[in-house]
Enzyme design. Structure first.
Site, short mmCIF file in Angstrom:
data_model
loop_
_atom_site.label_atom_id
_atom_site.label_comp_id
_atom_site.label_asym_id
_atom_site.label_seq_id
_atom_site.Cartn_x
_atom_site.Cartn_y
_atom_site.Cartn_z
N GLU A 196 -1.51 -8.36 4.54
CA GLU A 196 -1.10 -8.58 5.93
C GLU A 196 -2.22 -8.46 6.94
OE1 GLU A 196 -0.98 -4.07 5.84
OE2 GLU A 196 -1.10 -5.76 4.46
N CYS A 203 0.84 -1.20 0.00
CA CYS A 203 0.00 0.00 0.00
C CYS A 203 0.88 1.26 0.00
CB CYS A 203 -1.00 -0.03 1.14
SG CYS A 203 -2.33 1.20 0.94
N HIS A 248 -3.73 -5.11 0.76
CA HIS A 248 -3.16 -5.40 2.08
C HIS A 248 -3.20 -6.90 2.36
CE1 HIS A 248 -2.59 -1.36 3.80
NE2 HIS A 248 -3.66 -1.01 3.11
#
Length: 238
Positions: free
Chosen positions: A181, A89, A179
């Site tokens: 994660e 990002c 994202h």
């Protein structure tokens, strides 16, 4: 053991799942939080990989966030040394900006929630994401996008709206707008502190969708972390 330098920009944007997957794969993480006073290393080549995380600030807000310019230099140095590098990002946007691309507020508005990844033909042969180039979704929570790729960058995936989703910026450097994660707990913190809600978007509902999609998202993006760990491990053996 491969050593991975991690640059974190905010408390609410931790390495989270990707950090756990890298650790499980045998990597040692050195997490630097420059917003909290941590120094950034001068030489990324002392590490086997570099991971730059997301954050709510803009990639060009260097005057407001003093560590962004040094982070961009760190990224340029990592690219020059061919240290495996992954930007997530904001990290993806910083990498693009550092190498001569352009990052702007998305003229189509914010992107929030689960978004399909549309792979390019080039993705199939990519050393990081080649094994991932099949239909899957990723979590988005962003205002800005890369609107012009740096010279020599290769688009590997787009969003359905045509925004750059996955980019290989150099032979060993990649950025992902999504994202991989985050889990629902991280996204819930973003939703709670969101002062720029996307028109017509129910952020609580999006958090619930991310939570419900957890098995799908783990299956989709754990391989990205494992692939990155493999590249770091290969460098560690040189």
């Amino acid at each position: 053991m491969a050593r991975v330098l991690v640059v974190q920009h905010e408390d609410d944007c931790p390495p989270a799942l990707v950090g756990g997957w890298l650790t499980e794969a045998g990597c040692e993480l050195d997490v630097r939080r420059p917003y909290a006073g941590d120094a950034l290393p001068g030489d990324p080549a002392a590490y086997d990989a570099l991971l730059v995380l997301g954050g709510s600030m803009g990639a060009e807000e260097e005057s407001a966030h003093a560590w962004l310019a040094p982070t961009k230099q760190l990224l340029r140095d990592a690219v020059g040394a061919e240290v495996p590098t992954l930007g997530i990002c904001l990290g993806h946007q910083l990498l693009a900006s550092a190498l001569g691309g352009r990052v702007e507020v998305n003229p189509r508005g914010r992107t929030v929630g689960l978004v399909p990844v549309e792979w390019s033909d080039a993705a199939a042969d990519d050393p990081l994401v080649g094994a991932l180039a099949t239909p899957r979704r990723g979590v988005h929570w962003n205002n800005d996008v890369v609107t012009a790729l740096p010279p020599g960058a290769l688009l590997l995936a787009s969003t359905p709206q045509g925004d750059a989703e996955v980019v290989r910026h150099a032979p060993a450097a990649w950025g992902v707008q999504l994202h991989p994660e985050v889990d629902a707990a991280v996204v819930a913190r973003w939703a709670a502190s969101d002062d720029k809600p996307a028109p017509g978007v129910d952020t609580a509902a999006e958090v619930a969708r991310v939570d419900a999609a957890r098995p799908e998202l783990d299956e989709a993006w754990r391989p990205l972390a494992l692939s990155f760990a493999r590249l770091a491990g290969e460098r560690a053996l040189r």
